[in-house]
Design an enzyme around this catalytic site. Structure first.
Site, mmCIF file in Angstrom:
data_model
loop_
_atom_site.group_PDB
_atom_site.id
_atom_site.type_symbol
_atom_site.label_atom_id
_atom_site.label_comp_id
_atom_site.label_asym_id
_atom_site.label_seq_id
_atom_site.Cartn_x
_atom_site.Cartn_y
_atom_site.Cartn_z
ATOM 1 N N HIS A 155 0.793 -1.229 0.000
ATOM 2 C CA HIS A 155 0.000 0.000 0.000
ATOM 3 C C HIS A 155 0.832 1.289 0.000
ATOM 4 O O HIS A 155 0.261 2.381 0.064
ATOM 5 C CB HIS A 155 -0.908 0.013 1.238
ATOM 6 C CG HIS A 155 -0.108 0.091 2.499
ATOM 7 N ND1 HIS A 155 0.551 -1.002 3.022
ATOM 8 C CD2 HIS A 155 0.182 1.139 3.308
ATOM 9 C CE1 HIS A 155 1.200 -0.638 4.104
ATOM 10 N NE2 HIS A 155 0.998 0.657 4.302
ATOM 11 N N HIS A 198 1.748 7.067 -0.231
ATOM 12 C CA HIS A 198 0.896 6.198 0.595
ATOM 13 C C HIS A 198 -0.459 6.077 -0.096
ATOM 14 O O HIS A 198 -1.185 7.052 -0.207
ATOM 15 C CB HIS A 198 0.744 6.789 1.999
ATOM 16 C CG HIS A 198 0.355 5.777 3.026
ATOM 17 N ND1 HIS A 198 -0.922 5.272 3.115
ATOM 18 C CD2 HIS A 198 1.083 5.150 3.969
ATOM 19 C CE1 HIS A 198 -0.966 4.383 4.097
ATOM 20 N NE2 HIS A 198 0.247 4.285 4.636
#
Length: 156
Positions: free
Chosen positions: A59, A74
């Site tokens: 992620h 992110h």
């Protein structure tokens, strides 16, 4: 002092970092930068700078430039809880990458379906001076930004 142009890793609407609904990012605890609210479709996340892929998680990823500027991308908020679901990596940790190179395919609808915010914060790691990160007009205007377009400039 080095000047590092940081590109948008995904297409979407540019968002000022202080408007990210997560205090870790909005208060600059990780560093300063900007964010992008992606379209609700599968998108390709690309390297915002050229350098070494210092960290690769499903992620999120960090690219370290030759000038030792670490840029964190992110993908979504609290997406670590998905344990990789909705993310497909195309490179390996430690690889040298070029700005604009595909890093991760990001299934935004899968993240939204789990009730998570898909916004993508992009920050200069450990940057403690907000003034050292200069967002582009797109960020101030909340305008749409293309993947690979200038998002902000980092001064170190």
């Amino acid at each position: 002092m080095s000047t590092t142009p940081v590109l948008a890793p995904v297409t979407g609407r540019a968002v000022a970092l202080q408007d990210v609904p997560d205090p870790v990012f909005s208060q600059g605890m990780v560093g300063y930068g900007a964010a992008i609210d992606p379209p609700r479709e599968v998108v390709e996340a690309v390297a915002p700078v050229s350098g070494k892929l210092l960290k690769l998680m499903p992620h999120a990823f960090v690219v370290l430039t030759p000038d030792n500027v670490g840029v964190l991308v992110h993908l979504g908020l609290d997406t670590v809880a998905l344990e990789g679901e909705g993310f497909t990596a195309h490179v390996s940790q430690g690889d040298d990458v070029t700005a604009g190179q595909l890093i991760i395919t990001y299934d935004v609808p899968a993240v939204v379906a789990k009730g998570l915010n898909p916004i993508v914060p992009v920050v200069v790691m450990d940057e403690r001076e907000a003034a050292n990160v200069v967002p582009t007009e797109s960020v101030f205007e909340g305008a749409d930004i293309a993947s690979g377009a200038a998002l902000f400039t980092a001064h170190r």
